[in-house]
Design an enzyme around this catalytic site. Sequence first.
Site, PDB file in Angstrom:
ATOM      1  N   HIS A 160      28.731 -10.674  -5.140  1.00  0.00           N
ATOM      2  CA  HIS A 160      28.274 -10.884  -6.520  1.00  0.00           C
ATOM      3  C   HIS A 160      28.460  -9.596  -7.327  1.00  0.00           C
ATOM      4  O   HIS A 160      27.521  -8.823  -7.521  1.00  0.00           O
ATOM      5  CB  HIS A 160      26.802 -11.309  -6.542  1.00  0.00           C
ATOM      6  CG  HIS A 160      26.584 -12.741  -6.185  1.00  0.00           C
ATOM      7  ND1 HIS A 160      26.508 -13.742  -7.128  1.00  0.00           N
ATOM      8  CD2 HIS A 160      26.443 -13.336  -4.975  1.00  0.00           C
ATOM      9  CE1 HIS A 160      26.325 -14.900  -6.517  1.00  0.00           C
ATOM     10  NE2 HIS A 160      26.278 -14.688  -5.207  1.00  0.00           N
TER      11      HIS A 160
ATOM     12  N   GLU B 151      28.675  -9.243 -10.459  1.00  0.00           N
ATOM     13  CA  GLU B 151      27.865  -9.249 -11.688  1.00  0.00           C
ATOM     14  C   GLU B 151      26.517  -8.572 -11.484  1.00  0.00           C
ATOM     15  O   GLU B 151      25.877  -8.140 -12.447  1.00  0.00           O
ATOM     16  CB  GLU B 151      27.694 -10.679 -12.209  1.00  0.00           C
ATOM     17  CG  GLU B 151      26.650 -11.528 -11.507  1.00  0.00           C
ATOM     18  CD  GLU B 151      27.089 -12.099 -10.164  1.00  0.00           C
ATOM     19  OE1 GLU B 151      26.312 -12.858  -9.557  1.00  0.00           O
ATOM     20  OE2 GLU B 151      28.220 -11.783  -9.724  1.00  0.00           O
TER      21      GLU B 151
ATOM     22  N   CYS C  17      31.301 -15.940  -5.267  1.00  0.00           N
ATOM     23  CA  CYS C  17      30.519 -16.521  -4.175  1.00  0.00           C
ATOM     24  C   CYS C  17      30.873 -18.002  -3.997  1.00  0.00           C
ATOM     25  O   CYS C  17      31.949 -18.322  -3.507  1.00  0.00           O
ATOM     26  CB  CYS C  17      29.033 -16.291  -4.413  1.00  0.00           C
ATOM     27  SG  CYS C  17      28.025 -16.533  -2.914  1.00  0.00           S
TER      28      CYS C  17
END
Length: 224
Positions: free
Chosen positions: A196, A198, A102
């Site tokens: 994102h 993660e 990001c």
Amino acid sequence: MKPIIGITTSIDEKQHYLNRVYVDAIMCADGIPLVLPANLHIAQALDIIDGLLLSGGGDIDGSFFDQPTHEMATDIWPERDKAEIAAAQMAFARNIPILGICRGLQILNVALGGDIIQHIEGHKQSQPRNDVTHSVKISGQLAEIMGTNEIMVNSIHHQAAGEHSSPLQVCGVSPDGIIEALCAPHKPFVLAVQWHPEELLHMHEHFRIFDAFVGAACSCSPRQ
């Protein structure tokens, strides 16, 4: 020996901070996470890490890419910007594997001479962060890593890469033309994504990004 992955942090008046999922993702990929302060000590830490993860967070001060800062820009900390830009430049020059997420994509682009679109509409989802909301066409190194040419992603940003820097190639684009991924195939591992991953470890194709990153950090480590 497991590779050490330095992860950059956000900052405010009282603390350096980082969402836990970044640490979890590196651990799941069999790396050792090392949380780095949001100041110029990041660059000094390159001597002890095997990979650099540029995490998400607030917006980038426009002075770092020769633009007035947009009125919609928020959570700006030039100290963090300066430190991460310097660290990204040094890591790139030293062939230390880099993963940008990001804001991390935007920092990498600025560090290597690109700029930022400081405000866009329609890319900040209201759904939970671990929900996917739009597709991205991917190519090259990223497509090889993820095993597909199109992926569903989450979207939690209002800034994006504008003119991408010449050392980087676009390897992901959203349906409305926003750059969603950048890479440097001539380097051991340099990849940045606008979403994102993660937050999407429950989707194996997104975990592959961390697996490839930590694997590259292990292969490039002088400690191995």
